[in-house]
Design a protein around this motif. Structure first.
Motif, PDB file in Angstrom:
ATOM      1  N   ASP A 141      46.399 -15.327  -2.208  1.00  0.00           N
ATOM      2  CA  ASP A 141      46.597 -16.373  -1.209  1.00  0.00           C
ATOM      3  C   ASP A 141      45.391 -17.297  -1.084  1.00  0.00           C
ATOM      4  O   ASP A 141      45.552 -18.473  -0.728  1.00  0.00           O
ATOM      5  N   GLN A 142      44.209 -16.803  -1.362  1.00  0.00           N
ATOM      6  CA  GLN A 142      42.993 -17.562  -1.087  1.00  0.00           C
ATOM      7  C   GLN A 142      42.356 -18.196  -2.327  1.00  0.00           C
ATOM      8  O   GLN A 142      41.603 -19.161  -2.208  1.00  0.00           O
ATOM      9  N   VAL A 143      42.656 -17.677  -3.501  1.00  0.00           N
ATOM     10  CA  VAL A 143      42.036 -18.204  -4.727  1.00  0.00           C
ATOM     11  C   VAL A 143      42.838 -19.402  -5.225  1.00  0.00           C
ATOM     12  O   VAL A 143      44.057 -19.310  -5.394  1.00  0.00           O
ATOM     13  N   GLN A 144      42.153 -20.503  -5.438  1.00  0.00           N
ATOM     14  CA  GLN A 144      42.798 -21.719  -5.941  1.00  0.00           C
ATOM     15  C   GLN A 144      42.938 -21.618  -7.463  1.00  0.00           C
ATOM     16  O   GLN A 144      41.950 -21.542  -8.175  1.00  0.00           O
ATOM     17  N   ASN A 145      44.187 -21.644  -7.926  1.00  0.00           N
ATOM     18  CA  ASN A 145      44.453 -21.545  -9.356  1.00  0.00           C
ATOM     19  C   ASN A 145      45.544 -22.548  -9.707  1.00  0.00           C
ATOM     20  O   ASN A 145      46.710 -22.366  -9.345  1.00  0.00           O
ATOM     21  N   VAL A 146      45.164 -23.621 -10.386  1.00  0.00           N
ATOM     22  CA  VAL A 146      46.118 -24.685 -10.718  1.00  0.00           C
ATOM     23  C   VAL A 146      47.120 -24.230 -11.776  1.00  0.00           C
ATOM     24  O   VAL A 146      48.166 -24.873 -11.951  1.00  0.00           O
ATOM     25  N   ASP A 147      46.831 -23.160 -12.483  1.00  0.00           N
ATOM     26  CA  ASP A 147      47.722 -22.701 -13.555  1.00  0.00           C
ATOM     27  C   ASP A 147      48.793 -21.741 -13.058  1.00  0.00           C
ATOM     28  O   ASP A 147      49.578 -21.230 -13.855  1.00  0.00           O
ATOM     29  N   GLY A 148      48.819 -21.485 -11.738  1.00  0.00           N
ATOM     30  CA  GLY A 148      49.835 -20.578 -11.213  1.00  0.00           C
ATOM     31  C   GLY A 148      49.230 -19.274 -10.746  1.00  0.00           C
ATOM     32  O   GLY A 148      48.104 -19.227 -10.225  1.00  0.00           O
ATOM     33  N   ALA A 149      49.973 -18.190 -10.912  1.00  0.00           N
ATOM     34  CA  ALA A 149      49.521 -16.878 -10.452  1.00  0.00           C
ATOM     35  C   ALA A 149      48.329 -16.388 -11.268  1.00  0.00           C
ATOM     36  O   ALA A 149      48.148 -16.758 -12.434  1.00  0.00           O
ATOM     37  N   LEU A 150      47.532 -15.573 -10.614  1.00  0.00           N
ATOM     38  CA  LEU A 150      46.374 -15.002 -11.298  1.00  0.00           C
ATOM     39  C   LEU A 150      46.836 -14.041 -12.382  1.00  0.00           C
ATOM     40  O   LEU A 150      47.787 -13.278 -12.205  1.00  0.00           O
ATOM     41  N   GLU A 151      46.106 -14.077 -13.505  1.00  0.00           N
ATOM     42  CA  GLU A 151      46.456 -13.225 -14.629  1.00  0.00           C
ATOM     43  C   GLU A 151      45.230 -12.484 -15.122  1.00  0.00           C
ATOM     44  O   GLU A 151      44.088 -12.898 -14.888  1.00  0.00           O
ATOM     45  N   THR A 152      45.475 -11.398 -15.812  1.00  0.00           N
ATOM     46  CA  THR A 152      44.388 -10.616 -16.404  1.00  0.00           C
ATOM     47  C   THR A 152      43.628 -11.471 -17.422  1.00  0.00           C
ATOM     48  O   THR A 152      44.236 -12.131 -18.260  1.00  0.00           O
ATOM     49  N   GLY A 153      42.309 -11.472 -17.310  1.00  0.00           N
ATOM     50  CA  GLY A 153      41.478 -12.275 -18.201  1.00  0.00           C
ATOM     51  C   GLY A 153      40.967 -13.543 -17.563  1.00  0.00           C
ATOM     52  O   GLY A 153      40.052 -14.177 -18.102  1.00  0.00           O
ATOM     53  N   ASP A 154      41.562 -13.949 -16.417  1.00  0.00           N
ATOM     54  CA  ASP A 154      41.070 -15.137 -15.714  1.00  0.00           C
ATOM     55  C   ASP A 154      39.669 -14.883 -15.165  1.00  0.00           C
ATOM     56  O   ASP A 154      39.359 -13.775 -14.700  1.00  0.00           O
ATOM     57  N   HIS A 155      38.852 -15.919 -15.217  1.00  0.00           N
ATOM     58  CA  HIS A 155      37.514 -15.847 -14.623  1.00  0.00           C
ATOM     59  C   HIS A 155      37.572 -16.480 -13.234  1.00  0.00           C
ATOM     60  O   HIS A 155      38.038 -17.608 -13.080  1.00  0.00           O
ATOM     61  N   VAL A 156      37.125 -15.743 -12.225  1.00  0.00           N
ATOM     62  CA  VAL A 156      37.188 -16.228 -10.847  1.00  0.00           C
ATOM     63  C   VAL A 156      35.819 -16.111 -10.187  1.00  0.00           C
ATOM     64  O   VAL A 156      34.986 -15.284 -10.566  1.00  0.00           O
ATOM     65  N   THR A 157      35.612 -16.973  -9.203  1.00  0.00           N
ATOM     66  CA  THR A 157      34.458 -16.886  -8.308  1.00  0.00           C
ATOM     67  C   THR A 157      35.008 -16.878  -6.892  1.00  0.00           C
ATOM     68  O   THR A 157      35.754 -17.791  -6.506  1.00  0.00           O
ATOM     69  N   VAL A 158      34.672 -15.843  -6.117  1.00  0.00           N
ATOM     70  CA  VAL A 158      35.253 -15.657  -4.791  1.00  0.00           C
ATOM     71  C   VAL A 158      34.153 -15.489  -3.755  1.00  0.00           C
ATOM     72  O   VAL A 158      33.068 -14.974  -4.035  1.00  0.00           O
ATOM     73  N   PHE A 159      34.474 -15.935  -2.536  1.00  0.00           N
ATOM     74  CA  PHE A 159      33.578 -15.803  -1.390  1.00  0.00           C
ATOM     75  C   PHE A 159      34.314 -15.036  -0.302  1.00  0.00           C
ATOM     76  O   PHE A 159      35.497 -15.292  -0.039  1.00  0.00           O
ATOM     77  N   GLY A 160      33.620 -14.084   0.302  1.00  0.00           N
ATOM     78  CA  GLY A 160      34.243 -13.316   1.374  1.00  0.00           C
ATOM     79  C   GLY A 160      33.309 -12.258   1.917  1.00  0.00           C
ATOM     80  O   GLY A 160      32.096 -12.273   1.653  1.00  0.00           O
ATOM     81  N   THR A 161      33.900 -11.339   2.680  1.00  0.00           N
ATOM     82  CA  THR A 161      33.124 -10.276   3.321  1.00  0.00           C
ATOM     83  C   THR A 161      33.354  -8.970   2.589  1.00  0.00           C
ATOM     84  O   THR A 161      34.508  -8.571   2.342  1.00  0.00           O
ATOM     85  N   LEU A 162      32.274  -8.314   2.249  1.00  0.00           N
ATOM     86  CA  LEU A 162      32.346  -7.023   1.567  1.00  0.00           C
ATOM     87  C   LEU A 162      32.607  -5.945   2.617  1.00  0.00           C
ATOM     88  O   LEU A 162      31.737  -5.630   3.440  1.00  0.00           O
ATOM     89  N   THR A 163      33.851  -5.411   2.627  1.00  0.00           N
ATOM     90  CA  THR A 163      34.222  -4.432   3.658  1.00  0.00           C
ATOM     91  C   THR A 163      33.774  -3.020   3.311  1.00  0.00           C
ATOM     92  O   THR A 163      33.560  -2.201   4.200  1.00  0.00           O
ATOM     93  N   ASP A 164      33.693  -2.718   2.037  1.00  0.00           N
ATOM     94  CA  ASP A 164      33.101  -1.451   1.599  1.00  0.00           C
ATOM     95  C   ASP A 164      32.508  -1.653   0.225  1.00  0.00           C
ATOM     96  O   ASP A 164      32.433  -2.783  -0.262  1.00  0.00           O
ATOM     97  N   GLU A 165      32.104  -0.593  -0.415  1.00  0.00           N
ATOM     98  CA  GLU A 165      31.380  -0.719  -1.683  1.00  0.00           C
ATOM     99  C   GLU A 165      32.254  -1.241  -2.816  1.00  0.00           C
ATOM    100  O   GLU A 165      31.718  -1.658  -3.852  1.00  0.00           O
ATOM    101  N   GLU A 166      33.565  -1.235  -2.648  1.00  0.00           N
ATOM    102  CA  GLU A 166      34.442  -1.636  -3.745  1.00  0.00           C
ATOM    103  C   GLU A 166      35.519  -2.625  -3.328  1.00  0.00           C
ATOM    104  O   GLU A 166      36.446  -2.874  -4.105  1.00  0.00           O
ATOM    105  N   ALA A 167      35.416  -3.221  -2.153  1.00  0.00           N
ATOM    106  CA  ALA A 167      36.469  -4.128  -1.681  1.00  0.00           C
ATOM    107  C   ALA A 167      35.853  -5.361  -1.032  1.00  0.00           C
ATOM    108  O   ALA A 167      34.872  -5.275  -0.291  1.00  0.00           O
ATOM    109  N   LEU A 168      36.474  -6.519  -1.316  1.00  0.00           N
ATOM    110  CA  LEU A 168      36.036  -7.790  -0.759  1.00  0.00           C
ATOM    111  C   LEU A 168      37.247  -8.512  -0.178  1.00  0.00           C
ATOM    112  O   LEU A 168      38.247  -8.707  -0.875  1.00  0.00           O
ATOM    113  N   VAL A 169      37.170  -8.898   1.102  1.00  0.00           N
ATOM    114  CA  VAL A 169      38.216  -9.701   1.722  1.00  0.00           C
ATOM    115  C   VAL A 169      37.927 -11.160   1.395  1.00  0.00           C
ATOM    116  O   VAL A 169      36.952 -11.734   1.866  1.00  0.00           O
ATOM    117  N   VAL A 170      38.777 -11.756   0.575  1.00  0.00           N
ATOM    118  CA  VAL A 170      38.532 -13.103   0.060  1.00  0.00           C
ATOM    119  C   VAL A 170      38.837 -14.144   1.126  1.00  0.00           C
ATOM    120  O   VAL A 170      39.903 -14.128   1.756  1.00  0.00           O
TER     121      VAL A 170
END
Length: 203
Positions: free
Chosen positions: A91-120
């Motif tokens: 919902d939060q990542v802007q991707n002009v090519d449609g849905a996110l796919e494996t292999g896409d490179h992303v840069t995200v900003f958000g809050t790290l809720t635990d050691e392995e999860a980020l709320v984007v």
């Protein structure tokens, strides 16, 4: 050299230095003022990946390659190390090519809720080919503009200014024309001079 001409050269030199200083200052200013959270000095994946527990509860910027899409998981290292679950990534990542796919490179900003999860809160995809294309077009455009400029202008070191090449060419043509006209006049003068009479002596 006239005083006004000398003053004009110094004025152009001073103006050129001043413009270069202003350009450098504006570049620095533009680089330090931005409203994009991805450009602020938040902790990045370079700092977060080795010790994520240190940044739990903080806002961070993570960049990496998507290794799973259900749910979305990224790896911040090419080896697959540094995996983080991205909550609300679709919902939060802007991707002009449609849905996110494996292999896409992303840069995200958000809050790290635990050691392995980020709320984007904000994010975007990055295509490595887009950056190469941008640099290529910029270089080719710059070379084209520089070539057209240098084709019509030249730098006069005495005047410390760019002058049209046509002036130099027309001046040379005028000089050649004047020399040709002068040679023609000299030839006419030689032809119009009287020929001396030569008396032949008798025996």
């Amino acid at each position: 050299m006239a005083a006004s001409e000398l003053f004009g050269q110094r004025g152009r030199l001073f103006a050129g230095i001043l413009l270069c200083c202003l350009l450098a200052g504006m570049m620095v200013w533009a680089g330090t003022t931005t409203d994009d959270p991805l450009e602020h000095q938040y902790p990045t994946d370079v700092e977060v990946t080795p010790t994520p527990e240190t940044y739990v509860g903080e806002q961070v910027v993570l960049g990496g390659q998507i290794v799973d899409t259900d749910p979305v998981v990224i790896a911040t290292r090419a080896s697959g190390y540094g995996r983080f679950l991205l909550v609300d990534a679709n919902d939060q990542v802007q991707n002009v090519d449609g849905a996110l796919e494996t292999g896409d490179h992303v840069t995200v900003f958000g809050t790290l809720t635990d050691e392995e999860a980020l709320v984007v809160e904000h994010g975007l995809t990055q295509n490595p080919d887009d950056r190469g294309y941008m640099f290529l077009v910029s270089i080719l455009g710059g070379l084209l503009v520089a070539g057209r400029f240098l084709n019509g202008w030249r730098f006069d070191r005495k005047a410390l200014a760019f002058v049209p090449r046509s002036k130099a060419g027309s001046r040379g043509n005028e000089d050649a024309k004047a020399r040709s006209q002068l040679d023609g006049e000299n030839e006419v003068d030689r032809n119009t001079q009287p020929t001396p009479n030569i008396k032949r002596g008798g025996r």
